[in-house]
Design an enzyme around this catalytic site. Sequence first.
Site, PDB file in Angstrom:
ATOM      1  N   HIS A 155       5.831  -5.628   5.343  1.00 20.10           N
ATOM      2  CA  HIS A 155       5.256  -5.390   6.668  1.00 20.10           C
ATOM      3  C   HIS A 155       6.117  -5.955   7.790  1.00 20.10           C
ATOM      4  CE1 HIS A 155       1.848  -4.480   9.274  1.00 20.10           C
ATOM      5  NE2 HIS A 155       1.872  -5.706   9.750  1.00 20.10           N
ATOM      6  N   ASP A 161       5.069  -2.135   2.053  1.00 19.98           N
ATOM      7  CA  ASP A 161       3.936  -2.615   2.840  1.00 19.98           C
ATOM      8  C   ASP A 161       2.675  -1.886   2.391  1.00 19.98           C
ATOM      9  OD1 ASP A 161       2.181  -3.590   4.713  1.00 19.98           O
ATOM     10  OD2 ASP A 161       3.070  -2.513   6.408  1.00 19.98           O
ATOM     11  N   SER A 212       2.906  -4.018  13.573  1.00 19.35           N
ATOM     12  CA  SER A 212       1.516  -3.985  13.153  1.00 19.35           C
ATOM     13  C   SER A 212       0.596  -3.552  14.299  1.00 19.35           C
ATOM     14  CB  SER A 212       1.131  -5.361  12.594  1.00 19.35           C
ATOM     15  OG  SER A 212      -0.090  -5.295  11.897  1.00 19.35           O
TER      16      SER A 212
END
Length: 447
Positions: A423, A345, A129
Amino acid sequence: MYAGLMPIDMSNTSRALYYVFQPTVDAPVDEITVWLNGGPGCSSLEGFFQENGRFVCGWGQYTPTVNPYSWVNLTNVLWVEQPVGTGFSIGSVTANNEADVAKDFNDFFLNFQQTFGIKNFKVFLTGESYAGRYVSYISAAMLDRKDPVHFNISGALMFDPVIGNYEWEQTIVPIVPFAVENNNVLGFNASFLTQLQKLDKTCGFADFRKKYLTFPPPGKQPVGGLTNLSCDIYDMVYTAAYATNPCFNVYGVAGQCPLQSDPLGYPTGLQYSYPGQPIYFNRTDVKKAMHAPLEVEWLECKGPVFTSSGGPEGEGDTSPDPIQSVLPRVIEATNRVLIANGALDMSILTDGTLLAIQNMTWLGKLSFQSQPNTSIVITLPDLQYGPTFEANGSPGFEDAQGTMGKQHFERGLMWAETYLSGHMQPQFQPRSSYRHLQWLLGHVEIL
């Protein structure tokens, strides 16, 4: 395992980063793999406890279990809560940009190595991320130190990373094809999909993808940004998703009700946990066992970690996107960088990350020259498990997993799309992520 606070400056212990370190459970290796979560301000103890650590306690679990795909099966792993303002780390927040974050981390990392007597190790930086920014800038700063004894940066791995224009090419531009492709779980009606597709065309996103999500594209992408609020299609999709699924999870769109409790208290931004179940790292007994500061309230994501507002997500980080300079430098120096995106995601979309790569120049060329089309097939014979997996004898893990994504390698950069993953890839698809680590460490040459 080892854990505690390590000062950034040994002469000033008021600013320190919290870490957990575990040497590999397999044969010793002269390498160290660093894991960083993103946010900014999200704790790397999430990765330690729910993704790639020796034990995992994921959503819906009441107690930890041994992780057969722990990264310590393969390498020494260091989880660090950084920048200052994250997790158990202490001190005043002074970072104005990624350069400041990188300096703090590398000062900490040098103190860590000297304390543990580590030198001449290969260093691999990994994260997910927002850590796409951290990993890129910290790796480039390691190169600048010109100290191979302590900063021999040898590769990097980033899952679903913020590396480009997050609020444009990595989210808004590719959202409509994502919504159409995943409508079997999103559940939008035909009229809403038609409305999205019309806006996709009139707002110019469809033409943008047609021109620039090509291999190779005709040139650099124009600087993008949302100037017409009626074109905020991403926000429309995000809001509508909760109407069809009140338990919608942007980090993995296949999730449905009921919500599973999170022992870390942060599954989908809802801070949900079973009644009577405290946030794990806020338990006094846990803090004492892990040498964590008792006076610090631990939250999975908090902050601020930058001194001002602005930048991606309004968090004060005004540094240029990594694709502009620092990430190409790391690719060129190591010839071993892997970027992977989970197909499910919706916080950072797979085509959005590919658009960012197609807008990056490294080794004298813009973008990937060929479209990714090689399958990632996970089979038992060529997946090298560590001794931990074999000792567990977990039923059901012995079978081949099959086709789990697409891969593509060009000029030092490996791309992977991970099927059936959200994710947090080591949490959603630990077996595929284990293979990603094997490639980073040089154990395999294809995924």
